[in-house]
Design a protein around this motif. Structure first.
Motif, PDB file in Angstrom:
ATOM      1  N   VAL A  78      35.455  20.697  74.954  1.00 21.87           N
ATOM      2  CA  VAL A  78      36.638  21.013  74.140  1.00 21.87           C
ATOM      3  C   VAL A  78      36.173  21.903  73.000  1.00 21.87           C
ATOM      4  O   VAL A  78      35.312  21.511  72.205  1.00 21.87           O
ATOM      5  CB  VAL A  78      37.306  19.740  73.595  1.00 21.87           C
ATOM      6  N   TYR A  79      36.742  23.097  72.926  1.00 23.42           N
ATOM      7  CA  TYR A  79      36.288  24.083  71.956  1.00 23.42           C
ATOM      8  C   TYR A  79      37.453  24.634  71.140  1.00 23.42           C
ATOM      9  O   TYR A  79      38.620  24.564  71.542  1.00 23.42           O
ATOM     10  CB  TYR A  79      35.620  25.267  72.666  1.00 23.42           C
ATOM     11  N   LEU A  80      37.091  25.227  70.011  1.00 24.44           N
ATOM     12  CA  LEU A  80      38.011  26.058  69.252  1.00 24.44           C
ATOM     13  C   LEU A  80      37.551  27.494  69.455  1.00 24.44           C
ATOM     14  O   LEU A  80      36.429  27.854  69.100  1.00 24.44           O
ATOM     15  CB  LEU A  80      37.986  25.697  67.762  1.00 24.44           C
ATOM     16  N   GLY A  81      38.395  28.309  70.076  1.00 29.82           N
ATOM     17  CA  GLY A  81      38.072  29.712  70.296  1.00 29.82           C
ATOM     18  C   GLY A  81      38.783  30.566  69.259  1.00 29.82           C
ATOM     19  O   GLY A  81      40.007  30.496  69.130  1.00 29.82           O
ATOM     20  N   VAL A  82      38.029  31.349  68.504  1.00 27.28           N
ATOM     21  CA  VAL A  82      38.595  32.180  67.440  1.00 27.28           C
ATOM     22  C   VAL A  82      38.402  33.642  67.822  1.00 27.28           C
ATOM     23  O   VAL A  82      37.265  34.108  67.971  1.00 27.28           O
ATOM     24  CB  VAL A  82      37.925  31.884  66.084  1.00 27.28           C
ATOM     25  N   VAL A  83      39.497  34.362  67.999  1.00 27.32           N
ATOM     26  CA  VAL A  83      39.437  35.767  68.430  1.00 27.32           C
ATOM     27  C   VAL A  83      40.315  36.626  67.536  1.00 27.32           C
ATOM     28  O   VAL A  83      41.295  36.165  66.959  1.00 27.32           O
ATOM     29  CB  VAL A  83      39.881  35.926  69.899  1.00 27.32           C
ATOM     30  N   SER A  84      39.949  37.895  67.433  1.00 32.03           N
ATOM     31  CA  SER A  84      40.737  38.844  66.650  1.00 32.03           C
ATOM     32  C   SER A  84      41.966  39.279  67.435  1.00 32.03           C
ATOM     33  O   SER A  84      41.943  39.361  68.662  1.00 32.03           O
ATOM     34  CB  SER A  84      39.896  40.073  66.296  1.00 32.03           C
ATOM     35  N   ASP A  85      43.044  39.568  66.708  1.00 34.41           N
ATOM     36  CA  ASP A  85      44.236  40.101  67.353  1.00 34.41           C
ATOM     37  C   ASP A  85      43.897  41.492  67.885  1.00 34.41           C
ATOM     38  O   ASP A  85      43.301  42.313  67.170  1.00 34.41           O
ATOM     39  CB  ASP A  85      45.386  40.194  66.348  1.00 34.41           C
ATOM     40  N   PRO A  86      44.224  41.807  69.138  1.00 38.42           N
ATOM     41  CA  PRO A  86      43.848  43.101  69.721  1.00 38.42           C
ATOM     42  C   PRO A  86      44.487  44.302  69.031  1.00 38.42           C
ATOM     43  O   PRO A  86      43.988  45.414  69.135  1.00 38.42           O
ATOM     44  CB  PRO A  86      44.322  42.989  71.180  1.00 38.42           C
ATOM     45  N   LYS A  87      45.578  44.081  68.313  1.00 36.15           N
ATOM     46  CA  LYS A  87      46.260  45.195  67.646  1.00 36.15           C
ATOM     47  C   LYS A  87      46.118  45.145  66.125  1.00 36.15           C
ATOM     48  O   LYS A  87      46.224  46.172  65.460  1.00 36.15           O
ATOM     49  CB  LYS A  87      47.747  45.189  68.010  1.00 36.15           C
ATOM     50  N   ALA A  88      45.889  43.953  65.558  1.00 37.11           N
ATOM     51  CA  ALA A  88      45.749  43.794  64.107  1.00 37.11           C
ATOM     52  C   ALA A  88      44.437  43.068  63.844  1.00 37.11           C
ATOM     53  O   ALA A  88      44.384  41.836  63.819  1.00 37.11           O
ATOM     54  CB  ALA A  88      46.941  43.021  63.541  1.00 37.11           C
TER      55      ALA A  88
END
Length: 315
Positions: A78-88
């Motif tokens: 069980v993970y927390l995945g943190v990603v940038s918004d592809p447009k912002a």
């Protein structure tokens, strides 16, 4: 507030559009256009542009009854995945990533100054991910405390895990590692495990670590003659650190490299620290002035470095 970070909106009175990159208050939002300039605007002065399909959209959390082979049943992951918004890029999205074979009955509550707010509640299917929160990357120091709760469920003949409860106040160091590809999101980001296994100390290995032979000692690499201490040369995640943390990273690398130069008996070495406000230069000079292995130090060639580098002569 009907808008969320990452929503694509169009101005009502102007021919402008962009992404919501900040929630200022109940009436005001910040919108960033193609020029990467954020404009504060009344929420009533923009409208949602329908049909925009953001990349990295979370998978459906619909419960399925697909059979799971007992021998392949996975109980951890069980993970927390943190990603940038592809447009912002200034906005990051938090996803609950479930790599286990359990269905997760999950919730996220945030807490700030003893004020609690439920942000997400739902089912996360096995081998899937669901977006649960969004935030401004630049406001990392202001992020609330995250409280994760999850109950494990399966129809398989498997003993369920104990309910998962994790409270976390994230800091810049939590995102110090390099991004890696998150398969369930099909995007690079930071993956933080929430169901970390308990730390088991191996007494024998601990004992052995105190009796390493000289051959097992770490080899000190020989440094180059010019060492660049600019933070962007040392870390690719420097945007997460404040000025104090950046200074500590730079000084740590300075100490490590200076020690290596002494070990390899280099006659001289140049540290490129930049001019800036002079803080790093001052700290380096203060250390060098008291160091017993330093013969002398001076500003390096001004025609090449200006006042942004120090040449150190070793004994």
């Amino acid at each position: 507030m009907k808008y969320k970070l990452g929503d694509f909106v169009r101005f009502v009175d102007e021919k402008m559009e962009g992404f919501v990159t900040r929630i200022i208050d109940e009436q005001m939002i910040g919108v960033t256009g193609e020029d990467d300039f954020e404009i504060p605007v009344l929420a009533s002065k923009v409208t949602t542009v329908h049909g925009y399909d953001a990349q990295g959209k979370e998978k459906s959390s619909t419960v399925t009854d697909e059979p799971v082979i007992a021998g392949e049943f996975k109980t951890k992951g069980v993970y927390l995945g943190v990603v940038s918004d592809p447009k912002a890029n200034s906005v990051v999205h938090f996803h609950l990533v479930n790599e286990t074979s359990f269905q997760l009955l999950a919730s996220l509550t945030i807490e700030k100054l003893q004020v609690f707010k439920g942000e997400f509640a739902g089912i996360v299917a096995p081998q899937s991910a669901v977006k649960i929160y969004s935030a401004q990357l630049a406001d990392l120091q202001l992020w609330p405390k995250f409280i994760f709760n999850a109950v494990y469920h399966t129809k398989q003949n498997t003993v369920p895990n104990k309910p998962l409860i994790v409270e976390e106040k994230f800091k810049a160091k939590d995102f110090a590692g390099a991004k890696k590809q998150i398969a369930l999101l099909n995007q690079a980001g930071w993956l933080i495990q929430l169901d970390e296994p308990e730390l088991i100390i191996d007494a024998q290995k601990l004992k052995e670590s105190f009796f390493k032979t000289s051959e097992e000692k770490a080899i000190v690499d020989k440094p180059t003659n010019e060492v660049d201490l600019h933070i962007e040369k040392l870390r690719n995640d420097h945007q997460f650190f404040n000025s104090g943390e950046i200074l500590n990273i730079q000084l740590e690398h300075f100490h490590k490299t200076l020690d290596a130069a002494i070990v390899h008996q280099l006659p001289e070495i140049i540290f490129i620290h930049g001019s800036g406000n002079g803080t790093l230069r001052h700290e380096i000079h203060k250390i060098l002035a008291k160091h017993q292995k330093i013969q002398t130090f001076m500003d390096a060639r001004k025609e090449k470095f200006g006042y942004g580098a120090t040449k150190v002569m070793l004994k």
